[in-house]
Write an enzyme that holds these catalytic residues in place. Structure first.
Site, PDB file in Angstrom:
ATOM      1  N   GLY A  28       0.814  -1.224   0.000  1.00 25.99           N
ATOM      2  CA  GLY A  28       0.000   0.000   0.000  1.00 25.99           C
ATOM      3  C   GLY A  28       0.837   1.258   0.000  1.00 25.99           C
ATOM      4  N   HIS A  31       2.282   4.542  -5.160  1.00 24.28           N
ATOM      5  CA  HIS A  31       2.841   5.622  -5.976  1.00 24.28           C
ATOM      6  C   HIS A  31       2.808   5.170  -7.437  1.00 24.28           C
ATOM      7  CE1 HIS A  31       6.341   3.050  -6.065  1.00 24.28           C
ATOM      8  NE2 HIS A  31       6.419   3.090  -4.740  1.00 24.28           N
ATOM      9  N   ALA A  32       3.340   6.006  -8.315  1.00 30.79           N
ATOM     10  CA  ALA A  32       3.255   5.725  -9.758  1.00 30.79           C
ATOM     11  C   ALA A  32       3.924   4.399 -10.133  1.00 30.79           C
ATOM     12  CB  ALA A  32       3.866   6.879 -10.546  1.00 30.79           C
ATOM     13  N   HIS A  34       3.823   1.576  -8.403  1.00 26.71           N
ATOM     14  CA  HIS A  34       2.814   0.521  -8.204  1.00 26.71           C
ATOM     15  C   HIS A  34       1.777   0.537  -9.330  1.00 26.71           C
ATOM     16  CE1 HIS A  34       3.961   1.149  -3.813  1.00 26.71           C
ATOM     17  NE2 HIS A  34       4.117  -0.139  -3.962  1.00 26.71           N
ATOM     18  N   GLY A 147       8.068  -5.104  -8.783  1.00 22.20           N
ATOM     19  CA  GLY A 147       9.018  -4.093  -9.238  1.00 22.20           C
ATOM     20  C   GLY A 147      10.458  -4.562  -9.128  1.00 22.20           C
ATOM     21  N   GLU A 148      11.285  -4.074 -10.042  1.00 24.00           N
ATOM     22  CA  GLU A 148      12.714  -4.424 -10.031  1.00 24.00           C
ATOM     23  C   GLU A 148      13.520  -3.627  -9.025  1.00 24.00           C
ATOM     24  OE1 GLU A 148      14.599  -4.129 -13.802  1.00 24.00           O
ATOM     25  OE2 GLU A 148      13.610  -5.917 -14.572  1.00 24.00           O
ATOM     26  N   ASP A 150      13.222  -3.626  -5.908  1.00 24.38           N
ATOM     27  CA  ASP A 150      13.538  -4.648  -4.903  1.00 24.38           C
ATOM     28  C   ASP A 150      14.034  -5.887  -5.646  1.00 24.38           C
ATOM     29  OD1 ASP A 150      12.607  -3.183  -2.499  1.00 24.38           O
ATOM     30  OD2 ASP A 150      10.701  -3.264  -3.540  1.00 24.38           O
ATOM     31  N   GLN A 153      14.485  -9.202  -3.835  1.00 26.22           N
ATOM     32  CA  GLN A 153      13.161  -9.779  -3.531  1.00 26.22           C
ATOM     33  C   GLN A 153      12.599 -10.500  -4.760  1.00 26.22           C
ATOM     34  OE1 GLN A 153       9.807  -7.830  -1.281  1.00 26.22           O
ATOM     35  NE2 GLN A 153       9.164  -7.242  -3.312  1.00 26.22           N
TER      36      GLN A 153
HETATM   37  O1  PAF Z   1       7.493  -5.309  -2.140  1.00 26.32           O
HETATM   38  C1  PAF Z   1       6.557  -5.290  -1.318  1.00 26.32           C
HETATM   39  O2  PAF Z   1       5.750  -4.376  -1.259  1.00 26.32           O
HETATM   40  C2  PAF Z   1       6.406  -6.454  -0.342  1.00 26.32           C
HETATM   41  O3  PAF Z   1       7.640  -6.963   0.045  1.00 26.32           O
HETATM   42  C3  PAF Z   1       5.485  -7.567  -0.866  1.00 26.32           C
HETATM   43  C4  PAF Z   1       6.057  -8.244  -2.108  1.00 26.32           C
HETATM   44  C5  PAF Z   1       4.103  -7.016  -1.177  1.00 26.32           C
HETATM   45  C6  PAF Z   1       5.322  -8.658   0.211  1.00 26.32           C
HETATM   46  O4  PAF Z   1       4.787  -8.125   1.389  1.00 26.32           O
END
Ligand code: PAF
Length: 283
Positions: A28, A31-32, A34, A147-148, A150, A153
């Protein structure tokens, strides 16, 4: 756009809709960047589900879980406009219904999770992998868009999907930046005016490092140290600057490379990532 808070409501919302489902998992405070993920999801599937859940399991002790920005009404309005069909915004009790912390988690092992963010945020990727796996089980998406920025992740989620044989295609999306280069992040709103003016230097440090690589410099450790020193001079407290290959292994002489950085600026921890000569992580 339908709003759901429980798995039953989510199932009901999805039951009437046929076709391929895409999930955009978020915490949540959108921003742009997302919204670009939602657009990409729209292109890739028939039904777009965006989740908004601030996951306590991926925050360490002393991190910003309690004060992480929450703006559900504004998020819902933006997601509706961006073309999401369903907003799934569960509570902690819904995601972890048998008590928190959960007895079952998804824990990856090895350098991919122990290095970089994993070294500075122990347990972080267990929290991420666990919640993403739960979201995949609840939403049953054919595709998920992340998104890249992260980047680690993204690699961890891809690895989890491969190791567990999950039938979800993972799409990575390039980082969206402010006009001065700062990578958009929900945490940017923690920055004061002076810090906000300094913050783009993180991206500039990665750009400078990229230029040195492109110019032929190959002493990766020296280049990382130089970038860390530059960030210190600019007022950051860097956790790392790293040159890696696209799978986050040791960099190859010929590239392609991924440059990753994490640094504190005042009380805000910023992350950034830049690919150099690398194909998109999807490719
Ligand atoms: O990147 C994020 O916003 C979070 O790490 C995710 C992937 C939604 C997991 O909570």
């Amino acid at each position: 756009m339908q709003r759901c808070e429980t798995p039953a409501a989510l199932r009901a919302a999805l039951a009437g809709r046929g076709g391929r489902v895409a999930l955009v998992p978020t915490m949540g405070s959108l921003h742009a960047g997302h919204l670009r993920l939602v657009e990409r999801a729209r292109e890739a599937a028939d039904v777009v589900v965006a989740s908004v859940f601030v996951n306590p399991l991926q925050f360490g002790r002393g991190e910003d879980y309690a004060c992480y920005p929450r703006a559900l009404e504004a998020d819902a309005a933006q997601l509706g406009q961006a073309g999401a069909d369903v907003l799934f915004a569960p509570s902690v009790e819904t995601i972890y219904p048998h008590g928190y912390p959960p007895a079952t988690t998804v824990q990856l092992a090895g350098e991919l999770v122990d290095s970089l963010e994993g070294a500075h945020r122990p347990g972080h990727f267990t929290g991420v992998a666990t919640v993403v796996n739960i979201l995949f089980n609840l939403v049953q998406p054919a595709v998920a868009v992340l998104g890249e920025k992260d980047y680690q992740q993204l690699c961890v989620i891809r690895r989890m999907v491969a190791d567990l044989g999950l039938a979800v295609e993972i799409l990575g999306q390039p980082t969206v930046r402010a006009a001065d280069g700062l990578a958009l992040s929900s945490r940017n709103r923690y920055l004061g005016a002076v810090e906000r003016a300094v913050a783009p230097r993180l991206y500039q440090a990665l750009r400078a490092l990229a230029e040195r690589l492109t110019a032929g410099q190959r002493d990766f450790t020296a280049l990382e140290r130089q970038a860390v020193a530059g960030l210190r001079t600019a007022g950051f407290a860097p956790d790392y600057v790293a040159v890696r290959d696209p799978q986050l292994r040791a960099p190859a002489e010929r590239g392609p490379w991924v440059l990753l950085a994490a640094a504190r600026l005042g009380g805000t921890r910023l992350l950034d990532c830049l690919r150099v000569g690398a194909p998109a992580v999807n490719g």
